[in-house]
Design a protein around this motif. Structure first.
Motif, PDB file in Angstrom:
ATOM      1  N   PRO A 161      82.330  18.784 -32.132  1.00  0.00           N
ATOM      2  CA  PRO A 161      82.317  20.254 -32.078  1.00  0.00           C
ATOM      3  C   PRO A 161      80.919  20.852 -32.133  1.00  0.00           C
ATOM      4  O   PRO A 161      80.634  21.843 -31.453  1.00  0.00           O
ATOM      5  N   LEU A 162      80.035  20.252 -32.922  1.00  0.00           N
ATOM      6  CA  LEU A 162      78.671  20.770 -32.999  1.00  0.00           C
ATOM      7  C   LEU A 162      77.903  20.505 -31.696  1.00  0.00           C
ATOM      8  O   LEU A 162      77.080  21.318 -31.284  1.00  0.00           O
ATOM      9  N   SER A 163      78.207  19.383 -31.052  1.00  0.00           N
ATOM     10  CA  SER A 163      77.582  19.089 -29.758  1.00  0.00           C
ATOM     11  C   SER A 163      78.041  20.092 -28.701  1.00  0.00           C
ATOM     12  O   SER A 163      77.248  20.560 -27.884  1.00  0.00           O
ATOM     13  N   VAL A 164      79.328  20.426 -28.737  1.00  0.00           N
ATOM     14  CA  VAL A 164      79.847  21.438 -27.808  1.00  0.00           C
ATOM     15  C   VAL A 164      79.134  22.762 -28.020  1.00  0.00           C
ATOM     16  O   VAL A 164      78.700  23.420 -27.062  1.00  0.00           O
ATOM     17  N   LEU A 165      78.975  23.164 -29.269  1.00  0.00           N
ATOM     18  CA  LEU A 165      78.264  24.406 -29.567  1.00  0.00           C
ATOM     19  C   LEU A 165      76.813  24.345 -29.099  1.00  0.00           C
ATOM     20  O   LEU A 165      76.278  25.298 -28.549  1.00  0.00           O
ATOM     21  N   GLY A 166      76.176  23.182 -29.327  1.00  0.00           N
ATOM     22  CA  GLY A 166      74.769  23.022 -28.975  1.00  0.00           C
ATOM     23  C   GLY A 166      74.503  23.057 -27.490  1.00  0.00           C
ATOM     24  O   GLY A 166      73.405  23.408 -27.054  1.00  0.00           O
ATOM     25  N   TYR A 167      75.511  22.711 -26.696  1.00  0.00           N
ATOM     26  CA  TYR A 167      75.362  22.736 -25.245  1.00  0.00           C
ATOM     27  C   TYR A 167      75.926  24.012 -24.624  1.00  0.00           C
ATOM     28  O   TYR A 167      75.803  24.204 -23.415  1.00  0.00           O
ATOM     29  N   THR A 168      76.508  24.874 -25.455  1.00  0.00           N
ATOM     30  CA  THR A 168      77.114  26.084 -24.900  1.00  0.00           C
ATOM     31  C   THR A 168      76.650  27.329 -25.646  1.00  0.00           C
ATOM     32  O   THR A 168      75.584  27.862 -25.372  1.00  0.00           O
ATOM     33  N   PHE A 169      77.448  27.812 -26.581  1.00  0.00           N
ATOM     34  CA  PHE A 169      77.231  29.127 -27.172  1.00  0.00           C
ATOM     35  C   PHE A 169      76.035  29.213 -28.111  1.00  0.00           C
ATOM     36  O   PHE A 169      75.424  30.275 -28.255  1.00  0.00           O
ATOM     37  N   LEU A 170      75.687  28.107 -28.758  1.00  0.00           N
ATOM     38  CA  LEU A 170      74.527  28.093 -29.661  1.00  0.00           C
ATOM     39  C   LEU A 170      73.557  27.018 -29.183  1.00  0.00           C
ATOM     40  O   LEU A 170      73.501  25.919 -29.728  1.00  0.00           O
ATOM     41  N   PRO A 171      72.791  27.303 -28.134  1.00  0.00           N
ATOM     42  CA  PRO A 171      71.939  26.284 -27.520  1.00  0.00           C
ATOM     43  C   PRO A 171      70.908  25.686 -28.473  1.00  0.00           C
ATOM     44  O   PRO A 171      70.342  26.375 -29.313  1.00  0.00           O
ATOM     45  N   MET A 172      70.712  24.390 -28.318  1.00  0.00           N
ATOM     46  CA  MET A 172      69.722  23.658 -29.107  1.00  0.00           C
ATOM     47  C   MET A 172      68.519  23.325 -28.246  1.00  0.00           C
ATOM     48  O   MET A 172      68.664  22.971 -27.079  1.00  0.00           O
ATOM     49  N   TRP A 173      67.324  23.399 -28.835  1.00  0.00           N
ATOM     50  CA  TRP A 173      66.125  23.114 -28.062  1.00  0.00           C
ATOM     51  C   TRP A 173      65.950  21.618 -27.789  1.00  0.00           C
ATOM     52  O   TRP A 173      65.080  21.230 -27.019  1.00  0.00           O
ATOM     53  N   ASN A 174      66.785  20.766 -28.368  1.00  0.00           N
ATOM     54  CA  ASN A 174      66.692  19.327 -28.104  1.00  0.00           C
ATOM     55  C   ASN A 174      67.854  18.829 -27.252  1.00  0.00           C
ATOM     56  O   ASN A 174      68.116  17.633 -27.190  1.00  0.00           O
ATOM     57  N   SER A 175      68.556  19.749 -26.567  1.00  0.00           N
ATOM     58  CA  SER A 175      69.733  19.359 -25.791  1.00  0.00           C
ATOM     59  C   SER A 175      69.393  18.825 -24.408  1.00  0.00           C
ATOM     60  O   SER A 175      70.215  18.165 -23.778  1.00  0.00           O
ATOM     61  N   ASN A 176      68.185  19.108 -23.904  1.00  0.00           N
ATOM     62  CA  ASN A 176      67.765  18.575 -22.609  1.00  0.00           C
ATOM     63  C   ASN A 176      66.243  18.594 -22.527  1.00  0.00           C
ATOM     64  O   ASN A 176      65.584  19.297 -23.307  1.00  0.00           O
ATOM     65  N   PRO A 177      65.659  17.830 -21.609  1.00  0.00           N
ATOM     66  CA  PRO A 177      64.198  17.732 -21.534  1.00  0.00           C
ATOM     67  C   PRO A 177      63.488  19.063 -21.316  1.00  0.00           C
ATOM     68  O   PRO A 177      62.368  19.262 -21.802  1.00  0.00           O
ATOM     69  N   ASP A 178      64.102  19.988 -20.583  1.00  0.00           N
ATOM     70  CA  ASP A 178      63.457  21.271 -20.306  1.00  0.00           C
ATOM     71  C   ASP A 178      63.432  22.191 -21.516  1.00  0.00           C
ATOM     72  O   ASP A 178      62.747  23.217 -21.498  1.00  0.00           O
ATOM     73  N   ALA A 179      64.185  21.851 -22.549  1.00  0.00           N
ATOM     74  CA  ALA A 179      64.256  22.703 -23.737  1.00  0.00           C
ATOM     75  C   ALA A 179      63.672  22.004 -24.957  1.00  0.00           C
ATOM     76  O   ALA A 179      64.097  22.249 -26.090  1.00  0.00           O
TER      77      ALA A 179
END
Length: 283
Positions: A161-179
């Motif tokens: 669930p936290l991963s879903v949030l991190g990739y959607t509504f609450l973006p994380m700066w470590n979710s992809n190389p551009d961020a």
């Protein structure tokens, strides 16, 4: 009273000119990134592409400072983040099939933009001495990935669930190389020092050289297979420092161009290139 310095000479560049330049360099970089498996795309495509992210961050800082509707500006960026980051998450979870060689694009510029726009607003609130919302808008987006990571470690059931949030509504700066954190810090510095172009340029150049040249050099030099020339042929992320030459030419004008074009072009060109590479690999 603003102390912002603009380039007033005949070779000044508008915000639109900087965006078009960054867009062209980005496309070159993505062609190399997506079609690299062919061995026919020159490395200099990505070398030139190192300038695109700093230029886009510069334009984001200027756009956010001058827009008449920050909520609308944020909504555009956030919507594309939700689309691209959501698709990326589904791909990582094997819901969406990937190219036969296992490659899939991990582009997430809009994720970093979404995070940065919240932090930018926080910086402005802090300047207005609105300490509560200001600190919240700066600290929460930056600390969220750390908090989520801690919670995942403590309660494994929260990982999905936290991963879903991190990739959607609450973006994380470590979710992809551009961020990554480097991109986030660069954006914060460009916005924080934008009132004086020369100081902004100097801080940007210094940070880029420290974060993308000196630090990797110290790390890579620990390997016996490393040679200093690799900093110019392989570890060339620091080439982005040359974007400062274009930033200093900014004349403070918005410039013309089709409204909203970039917001459509960014996801469209990534997925079109990916689809074309898939077809080429399948031939």
């Amino acid at each position: 009273m603003s102390t912002e310095k603009q380039f007033r000479g005949p070779w000044g560049l508008s915000g639109a000119a900087l965006k078009w330049t960054a867009l062209l360099l980005m496309v070159l970089d993505h062609i190399h990134y997506i079609f690299g498996f062919t061995g026919r795309i020159p490395e200099w495509f990505s070398m030139l592409g190192r300038l695109s992210a700093p230029l886009f961050l510069f334009c984001l800082a200027e756009g956010f400072a001058h827009t008449h509707n920050r909520k609308k500006y944020f909504a555009k960026v956030y919507a594309i983040h939700l689309l691209m980051s959501g698709l990326l998450f589904l791909t990582i979870c094997s819901v969406i099939p990937v190219r036969p060689d296992g490659f899939y694009p991990m582009n997430g510029m809009m994720t970093s933009f979404s995070i940065l726009m919240v932090v930018f607003q926080g910086i402005d609130w802090l300047r207005e001495k609105r300490w509560g919302p200001g600190l919240a808008a700066v600290i929460l987006p930056l600390g969220w990935p750390l908090l989520a990571g801690t919670l995942m470690g403590m309660v494994p059931a929260l990982q999905f669930p936290l991963s879903v949030l991190g990739y959607t509504f609450l973006p994380m700066w470590n979710s992809n190389p551009d961020a990554g954190i480097g991109t986030i810090l660069m954006g914060i510095l460009l916005y924080s020092f934008r009132k004086n172009r020369r100081v902004q340029a100097g801080v940007f150049a210094g940070f880029t050289l420290l974060f993308d040249f000196l630090y990797p050099l110290l790390v890579f030099s620990q390997s016996t297979e490393f040679h200093w020339t690799m900093m110019f042929t392989m570890a060339y992320e620091w080439y982005g420092v040359f974007a400062v030459l274009l930033m200093l030419r900014y004349n403070g004008k918005k410039g013309g161009g089709p409204r909203g074009f970039f917001y459509l072009f960014y996801p469209a060109h990534v997925y079109c290139l990916y689809a074309a590479s898939w077809l080429l690999l399948s031939v």
